[in-house]
Scaffold this active site. Sequence first.
Site, PDB file in Angstrom:
ATOM      1  N   GLU A  55       0.821  -1.210   0.000  1.00 16.65           N
ATOM      2  CA  GLU A  55       0.000   0.000   0.000  1.00 16.65           C
ATOM      3  C   GLU A  55       0.861   1.268   0.000  1.00 16.65           C
ATOM      4  OE1 GLU A  55      -2.653  -0.672   3.381  1.00 16.65           O
ATOM      5  OE2 GLU A  55      -4.083  -1.645   2.042  1.00 16.65           O
ATOM      6  N   ASP A 115      -8.256  -8.989   3.942  1.00 14.14           N
ATOM      7  CA  ASP A 115      -8.051  -7.894   4.888  1.00 14.14           C
ATOM      8  C   ASP A 115      -9.106  -7.829   5.982  1.00 14.14           C
ATOM      9  OD1 ASP A 115      -7.007  -5.699   6.070  1.00 14.14           O
ATOM     10  OD2 ASP A 115      -7.617  -4.261   4.539  1.00 14.14           O
ATOM     11  N   GLU A 152     -12.430  -2.308  12.264  1.00 15.16           N
ATOM     12  CA  GLU A 152     -12.423  -1.560  11.006  1.00 15.16           C
ATOM     13  C   GLU A 152     -13.548  -2.012  10.067  1.00 15.16           C
ATOM     14  OE1 GLU A 152      -8.781  -1.960   8.778  1.00 15.16           O
ATOM     15  OE2 GLU A 152      -9.593  -0.894   7.049  1.00 15.16           O
TER      16      GLU A 152
END
Length: 713
Positions: free
Chosen positions: A275, A348, A376
Site C-alpha cells: 500500500e 483484509d 475496522e
Amino acid sequence: MRIISILTFVLFFSCFSIHAEDGSALWLRYPTGAKAIIMNKKQSPTLNIAVSELRNFWQGGIPITLEIQKNKELRALGNDGYIIRASKDGKHLTITSSGEQGILYGAYHLLRLQATGQLSESTLKSLNVSEKPDYRIRVLNHWDNLDGTIERGYAGHSLWKWDELPSVVSPRYEAYARANASIGINATVINNVNASPEILSDDYLQKVKVLADIFRPYGLKIYLSINFSSPAALGGLSTSDPLDKEVIAWWKKKAKDIYSLIPDFGGFLVKANSEGQPGPCDYGRTHAEGANILADVLKPYHGIVMWRAFVYSPTDSDRAKQAYLEFEPLDGKFRDNVIVQIKNGPIDFQPREPFSPLFGAMKKTAVMPEFQITQEYLGFSNHLAFLAPMWKECLDSDTYMQGEGSTIARVTDGSLFPHPLTAIAGVANIGDDPNWCGHPFAQANWYAFGRLAWKHSLSSEQIGEEWLRQTFLPVIDAQANLLTAKVVQKEKEQLFSQLSLLNSQVLQKSREAVVDYMMPLGLHHIFAWGHHYGPEPWCDIPGARPDWMPSYYHRADSLGIGFDRSSTGSNAAGQYHSPLCEELDNVDTCPENLLLWFHHASWNHQMKSGRTLWAEMCHAYDRGVKEVRNFQKVWDTMEPYIDSERFQEVRHRLKIQSRDAVWWRDACLLYFGQFSKQPIPYELERPVHELKDMMEYQLDITNFECPLYGFTK
Ligand code: BDP
C-alpha cells in the site's frame, strides 16, 4: 412475594455498590479494603506489583506466599508460567514460578478467579493451577500516528501524548501496562505500521524510553514499527537499499542507540512494499533480504523482526493469492530472529474470510497470526461484535500441511515445527476515550485477545463469561456486611444466570450477526469507499485501483454472484492443501459460509436448506437484522442489574447497530436484486429504504457515531 424480592435486591445492591461507572476500570474493578497477608522474600519492581495487587485486593481470607523457584517442573513452564497451590491443610496458598513475571501473572490469575466468583472455601482448599502461555510474544499493534490520530481507531485519540513526553507522564500509561499484564500481554508496538521515519529520531526515542521504563515492571516490552526508507528519509543517505554498506551501518548505529536507552527493546515491526510503503523490492531485493538486514543488527541485543506478509499490488493476479505467491518461495531464507506476520485471512480482516493459505506454506520460517481487535470492518465502535469466535475459527482451522490436525494454532505455537520464536499479534482498539475502547463491549475484544494469546484452547464461551462477570458483577467491598451473605448468594446466582444469558444470546452470536447483515455466504469487501463502515456494493470510482472496488469482489451479474477462485477461475483454492483444496474447489462441497468467496454461484444454486442462493442470501440478511433486535431485547433485561451509565451507553449503541443492520440489508438486497431479478421472499420483512437514496447519500464519517443521521447528499 414480589415485595420481598424487591427488598432483597435493595439489600443486595446496598451492600454491593452499584454506582455509576465510566468503564475506565476495565475488567479490573477490584474491591478495596482487603489488606491481605502476602509473604515474599525477594524485592523487585515486578514482585512489588504482585505483592501490592494481592495485598490490596485479595479477599480469599488466607495468606499467600510468592516464591521464585528453579525446579524442573517450573522451568518447563518458563519465566511467564506459574503454579498456584493450596497447602495440605488448605490454610495457605503459594504462587511459584521460575521468573518474577510468572509470579505477577499468577497473582492476576488468582484475582480473576476471585472476581469471576469461582472461589469458594472448598475450591480454595484444593486449588492446583499450572499455567504456561502458548505463545512467547503476545503483542498489541497500535496503529497510532505521531500526530495523535489513530489509523482505524474508534476510541478517541492516541493514548501516547507525544507532545507532552518525555517530561509529562500520563497516569494512563501505567494503567495500560497493568491491564495488559492482567491478561498476559507482554509486548506492544506503539506506532502505526504506516510508520513515520521520525519515530527513530533521537527526540522520539527519548519519549519511547519513558514509556518503556513504565511498562517494564509489568513485563510489557516495547517494539517499534519502522519505515524501511528511514536511512534516507531520516539519516539523509542517498539510498535505503538494504544491501548498501552505509545503509547497514546506519541501522547498526540506530540499533545501538536504541538499546543504550532501552536495554530490553523488543525489535521492529515492518510493513514493506505494501500500500505504497517503501521496502526492499524498491531496490530489487526480496522481502527476506530486507528483513535479514534488520534481523542482523538486532541479533546481538536479542531483538527480533516481525515482517508483515500483507502485500498486494494492482496486478491481474487475484489479490487473495498474492501474499502466498510472494512469500512461499522465500521459505527458509529468513534469519531465525525474523517472524512473518500474517493476517488471519488472505484479503483484509473481513467479517468472514477463509484462513490465509500462507499459514500452510512455510515450514522453515516462523509465522505468526495477526488479528484485528479494532473493528475496522465490523461496525467500528458502534457495533457490538465479540471477536473470540472469529479468532478461534482461524486458530482451529486445519491447514493439513503435515496431515490432519495441522491447525493454525499448532503451526504458529511451536508445537508443529520447533521454531523457538512464537508470537501472535492483535491490532489494538485502544484510544484515549475514558473507557479506552469506545463501545463498552469492545473491551471484551482486548480481553479476549489477551486470553487467547495466552491459551488458544480456551473456549469463546469461557472468555465471554469471564469478561462479563468481571465487567458487570457488582463490586463487593471487603467490609461488606456478611450477615447478608445468604440473601446475597441467591441474588448473585440470579445475576450469574443473567450474565450467562447475555453471553449465549448476545456475545457469542454477535460476530455471526454482523456477517449476516453485512456479508453473508462468503461475500466480502463491499464496504463504502475509504472508511469501511457502511455498504456500497455499487461503489465505482473512475480511475481507482480495481482491487479497491466492491465489484472486483462480488462480481454480481445476471447469472449469479461471487468470485470464482476455483480451478476454473483464479484457482486461489489451489493454494490450500488437500483435501481442503478439493473441498473448496467444488461448488457443492465448499462450506456455504464461504461459497461466494470461492465461487461465482448461480442465483438459483441449490443450498442445503433447500432454498435458492438468492433466497438464502435474503434470509441471511434478514436473520442478521433480527439478531440485533434480539440483542436489544436481551440487553434491556440487564437494566436492574447494572449502573445506568453503562446501561444507557450500550442501549444507545445497539440502536445505532439495529438501524445500520437494516441499512446494510436494504442496500445489499435492493442492489443485488437488480441482478437476480427475483423478489425478496414474501415471508421476509420488506426494505424501508430506497436504493436510489442510499446510492446518493454519502456517509459522513466525521459523525460516524450516528450514521443514519450523518449521511449527507
Ligand atoms: C487495512 C487498513 C489500512 C492498514 C492496512 C494494513 O485499511 O488502514 O494500513 O490494512 O494492515 O486493513 O497495513
